[in-house]
Scaffold this motif. Sequence first.
Motif, PDB file in Angstrom:
ATOM      1  N   ASP A  97       0.875  -1.186   0.122  1.00 33.29           N
ATOM      2  CA  ASP A  97      -0.065  -0.055  -0.161  1.00 33.29           C
ATOM      3  C   ASP A  97       0.823   1.327   0.006  1.00 33.29           C
ATOM      4  O   ASP A  97       1.596   1.471   0.867  1.00 33.29           O
ATOM      5  CB  ASP A  97      -0.758  -0.004   1.163  1.00 33.29           C
ATOM      6  N   THR A 122       0.047   4.157   0.478  1.00 31.92           N
ATOM      7  CA  THR A 122      -0.398   5.350   1.494  1.00 31.92           C
ATOM      8  C   THR A 122       0.225   4.792   2.988  1.00 31.92           C
ATOM      9  O   THR A 122      -0.195   5.564   3.851  1.00 31.92           O
ATOM     10  CB  THR A 122      -1.895   5.284   1.625  1.00 31.92           C
ATOM     11  N   ASP A 123       0.781   3.371   2.999  1.00 27.38           N
ATOM     12  CA  ASP A 123       1.403   3.013   4.333  1.00 27.38           C
ATOM     13  C   ASP A 123       2.291   3.999   4.805  1.00 27.38           C
ATOM     14  O   ASP A 123       2.999   4.288   4.005  1.00 27.38           O
ATOM     15  CB  ASP A 123       1.734   1.764   4.363  1.00 27.38           C
ATOM     16  N   GLU A 124       2.495   4.354   6.195  1.00 25.34           N
ATOM     17  CA  GLU A 124       3.137   5.120   6.739  1.00 25.34           C
ATOM     18  C   GLU A 124       4.589   4.468   6.624  1.00 25.34           C
ATOM     19  O   GLU A 124       5.714   5.140   6.558  1.00 25.34           O
ATOM     20  CB  GLU A 124       2.987   5.266   8.052  1.00 25.34           C
ATOM     21  N   LYS A 149      -2.594   1.782  -4.878  1.00 29.31           N
ATOM     22  CA  LYS A 149      -3.375   3.008  -4.538  1.00 29.31           C
ATOM     23  C   LYS A 149      -2.695   4.244  -5.267  1.00 29.31           C
ATOM     24  O   LYS A 149      -2.937   5.439  -4.525  1.00 29.31           O
ATOM     25  CB  LYS A 149      -3.485   3.046  -3.057  1.00 29.31           C
ATOM     26  N   LEU A 167      -4.828   7.703  -5.295  1.00 32.46           N
ATOM     27  CA  LEU A 167      -5.024   8.330  -4.247  1.00 32.46           C
ATOM     28  C   LEU A 167      -4.108   9.456  -4.219  1.00 32.46           C
ATOM     29  O   LEU A 167      -4.046  10.295  -3.185  1.00 32.46           O
ATOM     30  CB  LEU A 167      -4.882   7.687  -2.811  1.00 32.46           C
ATOM     31  N   PHE A 168      -3.087   9.649  -4.962  1.00 34.94           N
ATOM     32  CA  PHE A 168      -1.963  10.754  -5.170  1.00 34.94           C
ATOM     33  C   PHE A 168      -2.649  11.543  -6.147  1.00 34.94           C
ATOM     34  O   PHE A 168      -3.028  11.384  -7.341  1.00 34.94           O
ATOM     35  CB  PHE A 168      -0.702  10.114  -5.488  1.00 34.94           C
ATOM     36  N   SER A 219       4.348   8.268  -5.034  1.00 34.50           N
ATOM     37  CA  SER A 219       4.523   8.195  -3.541  1.00 34.50           C
ATOM     38  C   SER A 219       6.074   8.133  -3.374  1.00 34.50           C
ATOM     39  O   SER A 219       6.784   7.570  -3.984  1.00 34.50           O
ATOM     40  CB  SER A 219       4.160   6.756  -3.134  1.00 34.50           C
TER      41      SER A 219
END
Length: 107
Positions: A20, A22-24, A55, A58-59, A65
Motif C-alpha cells: 500500500d 499510503t502506508d506510513e 493505490k 490516491l495521489f 509516492s
Amino acid sequence: LGHQFLQHVERTRVLLFLVDATDEEPEAALTTLRGELKGYSETLADKPALVALTKADLFPPGEESPARARLGEGTHFISSHTRHGVAPLVADLFRLVQEARTEEEHG
C-alpha cells in the motif's frame, strides 16, 4: 501468512509483492512479507520478485509516492482502480516468468 497459502505460493515461478503506497512504513511492510517467506522457505524467498506500490489513484496526478524511491529501482506504482501503471507491471511480470521458465528448462 497461512501455511496453506505459502504451499500454493511455492508452485509459482515469480512473486509480486503488493504494498500500500499510503502506508506510513511501506519498507516495513515489505520487510515483513519477505521475512515471512524466508521463515517458511529459503527457496521461496529466493524466487524472482517484483514490488508494486498500490493505490496510485490516491495521489495527485503526476505525483508519486515517496516510498517508490525508498523501495528501490524497479518498484512499480499502480492503481487497480484506474489501471495506472498496470500494463508495464504486467510486461515486467511476463518477462520475469519467461526468464524463470527458461532457467528451469536449462538450469
